[in-house]
Design a protein around this motif. Sequence first.
Motif, PDB file in Angstrom:
ATOM      1  N   THR A 131     -70.666 -21.320  -8.818  1.00  0.00           N
ATOM      2  CA  THR A 131     -71.151 -22.020  -9.877  1.00  0.00           C
ATOM      3  C   THR A 131     -70.113 -22.837 -10.553  1.00  0.00           C
ATOM      4  N   LEU A 154     -80.768 -16.880 -16.607  1.00  0.00           N
ATOM      5  CA  LEU A 154     -79.478 -15.983 -15.964  1.00  0.00           C
ATOM      6  C   LEU A 154     -78.332 -17.018 -16.492  1.00  0.00           C
ATOM      7  N   TYR A 186     -79.098 -20.672 -14.924  1.00  0.00           N
ATOM      8  CA  TYR A 186     -80.055 -20.465 -13.932  1.00  0.00           C
ATOM      9  C   TYR A 186     -81.561 -19.836 -14.892  1.00  0.00           C
ATOM     10  N   LYS A 234     -65.863 -10.699  -8.746  1.00  0.00           N
ATOM     11  CA  LYS A 234     -66.541 -10.302  -7.447  1.00  0.00           C
ATOM     12  C   LYS A 234     -67.856 -11.132  -7.233  1.00  0.00           C
ATOM     13  N   SER A 235     -68.713 -10.780  -6.369  1.00  0.00           N
ATOM     14  CA  SER A 235     -69.749 -11.347  -6.083  1.00  0.00           C
ATOM     15  C   SER A 235     -70.776 -11.536  -7.227  1.00  0.00           C
ATOM     16  N   GLY A 236     -71.132 -12.914  -7.288  1.00  0.00           N
ATOM     17  CA  GLY A 236     -72.126 -13.251  -8.513  1.00  0.00           C
ATOM     18  C   GLY A 236     -71.693 -13.282  -9.695  1.00  0.00           C
ATOM     19  N   ALA A 237     -70.204 -13.355  -9.876  1.00  0.00           N
ATOM     20  CA  ALA A 237     -69.437 -13.475 -11.068  1.00  0.00           C
ATOM     21  C   ALA A 237     -69.537 -14.986 -11.596  1.00  0.00           C
ATOM     22  N   GLY A 238     -69.802 -15.885 -10.750  1.00  0.00           N
ATOM     23  CA  GLY A 238     -70.030 -17.301 -11.073  1.00  0.00           C
ATOM     24  C   GLY A 238     -68.943 -18.280 -10.576  1.00  0.00           C
ATOM     25  N   ARG A 246     -68.729 -25.512  -8.634  1.00  0.00           N
ATOM     26  CA  ARG A 246     -69.560 -26.864  -8.179  1.00  0.00           C
ATOM     27  C   ARG A 246     -69.729 -27.721  -9.488  1.00  0.00           C
TER      28      ARG A 246
HETATM   29  N1  LIG Z   1     -78.917 -22.613  -7.882  1.00  0.00           N
HETATM   30  C1  LIG Z   1     -79.071 -21.382  -8.245  1.00  0.00           C
HETATM   31  N2  LIG Z   1     -80.363 -20.946  -8.905  1.00  0.00           N
HETATM   32  C2  LIG Z   1     -80.437 -19.716  -9.548  1.00  0.00           C
HETATM   33  N3  LIG Z   1     -79.429 -18.911  -9.508  1.00  0.00           N
HETATM   34  C3  LIG Z   1     -78.117 -19.114  -9.058  1.00  0.00           C
HETATM   35  C4  LIG Z   1     -78.126 -20.457  -8.503  1.00  0.00           C
HETATM   36  N4  LIG Z   1     -76.718 -20.172  -8.143  1.00  0.00           N
HETATM   37  C5  LIG Z   1     -76.139 -19.291  -8.288  1.00  0.00           C
HETATM   38  N5  LIG Z   1     -77.189 -18.456  -9.048  1.00  0.00           N
HETATM   39  C6  LIG Z   1     -76.939 -17.118  -9.850  1.00  0.00           C
HETATM   40  O1  LIG Z   1     -75.721 -17.446 -10.545  1.00  0.00           O
HETATM   41  C7  LIG Z   1     -74.998 -16.371 -10.352  1.00  0.00           C
HETATM   42  C8  LIG Z   1     -73.473 -16.742 -10.079  1.00  0.00           C
HETATM   43  O2  LIG Z   1     -73.513 -17.093  -8.757  1.00  0.00           O
HETATM   44  P1  LIG Z   1     -72.389 -17.769  -7.984  1.00  0.00           P
HETATM   45  O3  LIG Z   1     -71.545 -18.834  -8.792  1.00  0.00           O
HETATM   46  O4  LIG Z   1     -72.546 -18.052  -6.682  1.00  0.00           O
HETATM   47  O5  LIG Z   1     -71.422 -16.531  -7.946  1.00  0.00           O
HETATM   48  P2  LIG Z   1     -70.069 -16.247  -6.984  1.00  0.00           P
HETATM   49  O6  LIG Z   1     -69.747 -17.407  -6.217  1.00  0.00           O
HETATM   50  O7  LIG Z   1     -69.083 -15.869  -7.683  1.00  0.00           O
HETATM   51  O8  LIG Z   1     -70.513 -15.180  -5.960  1.00  0.00           O
HETATM   52  C9  LIG Z   1     -75.608 -15.229  -9.233  1.00  0.00           C
HETATM   53  O9  LIG Z   1     -76.161 -14.111 -10.201  1.00  0.00           O
HETATM   54  C10 LIG Z   1     -76.432 -16.212  -8.658  1.00  0.00           C
HETATM   55  O10 LIG Z   1     -77.743 -15.404  -8.099  1.00  0.00           O
END
Ligand SMILES: Nc1ncnc2c1ncn2[C@@H]1O[C@H](COP(=O)(O)OP(=O)(O)O)[C@@H](O)[C@H]1O
Lengths: 339, 220
Positions: A43, A15, A12, A36-40, A46
Amino acid sequence: MRIALKNLVKNYGSLHAVSDISLEIPQNRIFGIIGKSGAGKSTLVRMMSLLEKPDAGSVWFDDRRVDQLEKNELIAQRRKIGMIFQNFNLFSSRTAGMNVAYPLEICGISKQEIDAKVKSLMEIVGLGDRIDAPISTLSGGQKQRVAIARALANEPEILFCDEATSALDPQTTRAILDLIKSLQKKMNLTVVMITHQMEVVRDSCNFVAVLDEGRVVEQGAVTEIFSNPRSSVTKDFLAHLMSVASTEDAEAEKLVRWSSKGGRYTLRFRGGMTDTPVLSRLGRDLPVEVNIRAGGVQHVEGEEIGTIVCDISGVEENRKAAVKYLQEQGIVVEEADNE
Amino acid sequence: MSEILRLVGTATWQTLIMVFFSTVFSLLLGLPLGILLCISSPEDQGGIKPMKVLNEVLGRIVNVLRSFPFLILMIVLFPLSRLLLGKSIGTAATIVPLSIAAAPFVARVIESALKEVDHGVIQAARTMGSTNAQIVFKVLIPEALPSLVSGVTLTIINLIGYSAMAGTIGGGGLGDLAIRYGFQRWRTDVLLAAVIVILIMVEIIQVIGNKISASLISKR
Ligand SMILES: Nc1ncnc2c1ncn2[C@@H]1O[C@H](COP(=O)(O)OP(=O)(O)O)[C@@H](O)[C@H]1O
Ligand SMILES: [Mg+2]
């Protein structure tokens, strides 16, 4: 259905949400993905559930590549996937039964057939008497049951669960996990269980991959990961599991902590060897003292995994010898960095 | 007294006709526009089929029309009324500019109501294999229905106000009556009667709208 991820990448902007993840997810099993939270994790799921296209890499269901499907094929493929979420994501404009009917409606199935199917699905998830209930009248656990019924309405071969129990209390979590486990067997589902809770992995998964900063840092059978964690992330998760155990969930975990301080060494051993008096021999053969701070047994896929948190006192040389001795006995020893 | 009743009765009927038809037509114009604005918006704003250029062009048009003073819009639209109805004066002719003036407002109201729908719910609908049309008609609109009803209520109330203004330049109705009798002939009684009827109309619409919206919510 088998799922294979090959070198998946998703960014993203600058990132790197998912960096080069490859995984083989076997069919008819429950595969955990913890991080952990933010590990991906979200994503990643999805991309697996065909909601987002990867920037690079590929997603395979059995031998079919599914990440580049055309619109109509994509919609057809999504109808063969079930997914549940942390926030349930039910339609508030519909009753419980009508929520379950939705995936059938959009496939153009006849009203009669839908009604019969909805009834049997609601019964399977234990809500046969709540078909006409508005969503707001249901508890969290009931909402997730409706979501499960809805996800399974089209008889998918894959069920994705993104933090499906994270909004639920420990008791409800176990009930939902039990339901998922029994449905997995009954319907031959391949389940991908995304979570940040090690107890969810312990109570439901056969395999687990540990995710950190968009990469897989460790993976394997759950018994293996529990008895012999390698990465620091995994060890943190296991340590957290123990501290949780000592408070809210003590009975189920069968772990007891009798000192809030100390615990430099964490010993893990698998069920087969719990008969050997390892610790008493250690105290007898070497000039060290073992002070146990917490300990207990956890059940992982029917196998017992013992954990002891202790301090070993003595001169450094002897402590090292003690660790070596324990390792020779097949015990995994983790040493905290600071005292 | 009977004269007032007759005057106010006719004017009320004209106002009702104007408000009813302009509500219908502004919804016919504004509803598709609002849906299009919502689905074409960027993904992070809940757009289910982001279309950048279309979204920006539509957004601009809507904003320009909304910032146009209504009286001027009416005058500009007189030729259109003549083209459609053969005349630019009268209750029927007023419906054209009223509808067009209210349409952009309706579009924005619909757009914001649809955008309130929880993204997670839309994501769930999408994972189940919904087409975009199914998401709009089976998810977005039903989920947003209470807000949509509030939006339509607000539109009708606005149109009552607009229609009073439109009346003054030849549309008839309560606004016209108030100006002609109350202002030009100093008939305070007629003025007062016209104002009271307008207030009652607004109040009735508001109460009905709130009731419908509340009953929709209570069934959830
Ligand atoms: N649609 C998006 N746009 C921008 N950044 C995103 C988006 N979705 C997730 N992120 C970023 O990608 C990283 C992984 O997010 P995520 O997959 O939701 O992690 P998790 O589910 O493990 O908590 C995070 O830093 C989050 O902020
Ligand atoms: Mg997440």
